[in-house]
Design a protein around this motif. Structure first.
Motif, PDB file in Angstrom:
ATOM      1  N   VAL A 273       0.836  -1.202   0.000  1.00  0.00           N
ATOM      2  CA  VAL A 273       0.000   0.000   0.000  1.00  0.00           C
ATOM      3  C   VAL A 273       0.874   1.256   0.000  1.00  0.00           C
ATOM      4  O   VAL A 273       0.542   2.262  -0.648  1.00  0.00           O
ATOM      5  CB  VAL A 273      -0.946  -0.021   1.208  1.00  0.00           C
ATOM      6  N   GLU A 274       1.995   1.217   0.711  1.00  0.00           N
ATOM      7  CA  GLU A 274       2.885   2.381   0.747  1.00  0.00           C
ATOM      8  C   GLU A 274       3.479   2.669  -0.633  1.00  0.00           C
ATOM      9  O   GLU A 274       3.585   3.834  -1.036  1.00  0.00           O
ATOM     10  CB  GLU A 274       3.991   2.157   1.772  1.00  0.00           C
ATOM     11  N   TYR A 275       3.868   1.631  -1.361  1.00  0.00           N
ATOM     12  CA  TYR A 275       4.355   1.860  -2.733  1.00  0.00           C
ATOM     13  C   TYR A 275       3.255   2.469  -3.592  1.00  0.00           C
ATOM     14  O   TYR A 275       3.484   3.415  -4.364  1.00  0.00           O
ATOM     15  CB  TYR A 275       4.807   0.543  -3.363  1.00  0.00           C
ATOM     16  N   MET A 276       2.040   1.928  -3.470  1.00  0.00           N
ATOM     17  CA  MET A 276       0.925   2.461  -4.255  1.00  0.00           C
ATOM     18  C   MET A 276       0.699   3.936  -3.930  1.00  0.00           C
ATOM     19  O   MET A 276       0.471   4.754  -4.825  1.00  0.00           O
ATOM     20  CB  MET A 276      -0.335   1.640  -3.968  1.00  0.00           C
ATOM     21  N   ALA A 277       0.772   4.272  -2.650  1.00  0.00           N
ATOM     22  CA  ALA A 277       0.537   5.651  -2.232  1.00  0.00           C
ATOM     23  C   ALA A 277       1.567   6.612  -2.820  1.00  0.00           C
ATOM     24  O   ALA A 277       1.289   7.810  -2.952  1.00  0.00           O
ATOM     25  CB  ALA A 277       0.543   5.743  -0.708  1.00  0.00           C
ATOM     26  N   ARG A 278       2.744   6.095  -3.146  1.00  0.00           N
ATOM     27  CA  ARG A 278       3.801   6.932  -3.709  1.00  0.00           C
ATOM     28  C   ARG A 278       3.911   6.798  -5.224  1.00  0.00           C
ATOM     29  O   ARG A 278       4.897   7.231  -5.829  1.00  0.00           O
ATOM     30  CB  ARG A 278       5.134   6.577  -3.049  1.00  0.00           C
ATOM     31  N   GLY A 279       2.899   6.169  -5.840  1.00  0.00           N
ATOM     32  CA  GLY A 279       2.868   6.080  -7.291  1.00  0.00           C
ATOM     33  C   GLY A 279       3.906   5.154  -7.880  1.00  0.00           C
ATOM     34  O   GLY A 279       4.343   5.360  -9.025  1.00  0.00           O
TER      35      GLY A 279
END
Length: 378
Positions: A273-279
């Motif tokens: 989720v953290e990677y997704m949040a940072r695009g």
């Protein structure tokens, strides 16, 4: 409200404990006393809290840390309206006289035993029934919050779920680049340390570097140091979560190569989720919840489990395909960001989390009185 928060196992800058929960309490105007291993982790307490330093519980030698924690908690809860603990070990060190007490369950303790290489064989047999007994006693006597819906199988009572969301930037991050791959989080064999070193070796001829951002288990530190000396990768060690994620922005892909072990099998890896949040496009092993999320959103690729060489080969192929297609990786990053912003943004649940603690702090009894299946937020 005055809240005492305690941990001897987790890092004092743990993202869920400090950056999310304590941050939400402070933002709501509450006072926080934080019992944590600041000196052991070389951490300066954040402004606005009352810090109580204790030894860190590491490996098999936890008696000293537990005794120190018991003493610290007795002092820290004297003027507290609520006690919030994060370790199963602290359930054995709770003060007899204490305010309403909450255990935040954010690990499958029994499932994690397989990943603890320092445990001798006999303990792996003895510990599970003891852990189940401690968990059962806690469920009867304390308030519980769960980090995952799947934890309801262990705790069938009507306990609320406070999901392990992250902070999502209000504006879309820069699109993914083409020269580096990142990993953010604790580094261990079960989290793919050996695979990542091999991936770095195979990506180097293609001009792609690997950045490892996070602390490492003692068993893998020599391997990481050797790889860094050889110029295969950059290992930055521990970096506070918010800084680590800013460092990750602009990467070609983010790695989540967790092994198929019980502690990971039914959880959604926070780093995904953290990677997704940072695009950042995600490359993940096919753990059910991670694969379901990444596949549904189409924000990355899923590689099979296997030996080190097979996993490394699959990851390298995925990374090289992403580098060849800037439009595809930008679209993946954008889809992941939108999904994280709409469904995994911590501020969306922070208020409900604080309200939950406020209600328990005011309650006269110690038994959760919530409707079965309630999630925070509903």
């Amino acid at each position: 409200m005055r809240v005492c928060v305690g941990t001897t196992v987790h890092h004092p800058e743990d993202a869920r404990i400090t950056h999310r929960q304590i941050g939400a309490l402070l933002d709501a105007g509450h006072e926080v006393t934080f019992v944590a291993p600041f000196t052991h982790c070389n951490v300066t307490p954040r402004p606005g809290i009352r810090a109580v330093d204790v030894p860190r519980a590491v490996g098999l030698h936890r008696g000293k840390a537990l005794r120190a924690a018991a003493s610290a908690l007795r002092r820290a809860v004297r003027d507290a309206d609520l006690l919030l603990v994060h370790d199963i070990e602290l359930l054995l060190a709770l003060p007899r006289r204490r305010p309403p007490t909450v255990w935040d369950v954010h690990e499958d303790t029994i499932g994690a035993l397989r990943a603890k290489a320092y445990l001798p064989g006999p303990l792996r047999t003895v510990l599970p029934p003891l852990i189940r007994a401690v968990e059962g006693r806690a469920e009867r006597r304390l308030h519980l919050i769960l980090a995952e819906e799947s934890y309801r199988e262990r705790f069938p009572g009507p306990h609320p779920v406070v999901p392990n969301h992250t902070y999502v930037p209000p504006a879309p991050p820069a699109p993914p680049g083409d020269s580096r791959v990142v990993y953010v989080g604790q580094i261990s064999l079960a989290r793919g340390a050996a695979e990542m070193v091999e991936i770095a070796r195979r990506l180097r001829p293609h001009g792609i570097r690997l950045d490892l951002i996070g602390p490492a288990d003692a068993a893998v530190r020599p391997m990481l140091r050797d790889a860094q000396r050889a110029g295969l990768l950059d290992w930055f060690g521990y970096v506070p979560n918010n800084h680590a994620l800013r460092m990750a922005e602009g990467a070609l892909a983010g790695l989540s190569l967790l092994h198929d072990v019980p502690n990971y099998r039914e959880s959604t890896p926070t780093k995904v989720v953290e990677y997704m949040a940072r695009g950042i496009p995600v490359v993940t092993t096919p753990l059910p919840r991670a694969a379901s999320l990444v596949g549904r959103v189409d924000c990355g690729t899923i590689v099979p489990f296997g030996d080190v060489g097979a996993v490394a080969g699959a990851v390298v192929q995925s990374v090289l395909r992403l580098r060849e297609d800037a439009e595809r990786r930008a679209a993946m990053g954008a889809r992941g960001y939108v999904e994280a912003l709409n469904h995994h943004h911590w501020p969306a649940v922070a208020g409900a989390f604080v309200a939950l603690l406020e209600r328990w702090a005011q309650a006269a009894d110690t038994v959760p009185a919530l409707s079965p299946g309630r999630t925070v937020p509903a």
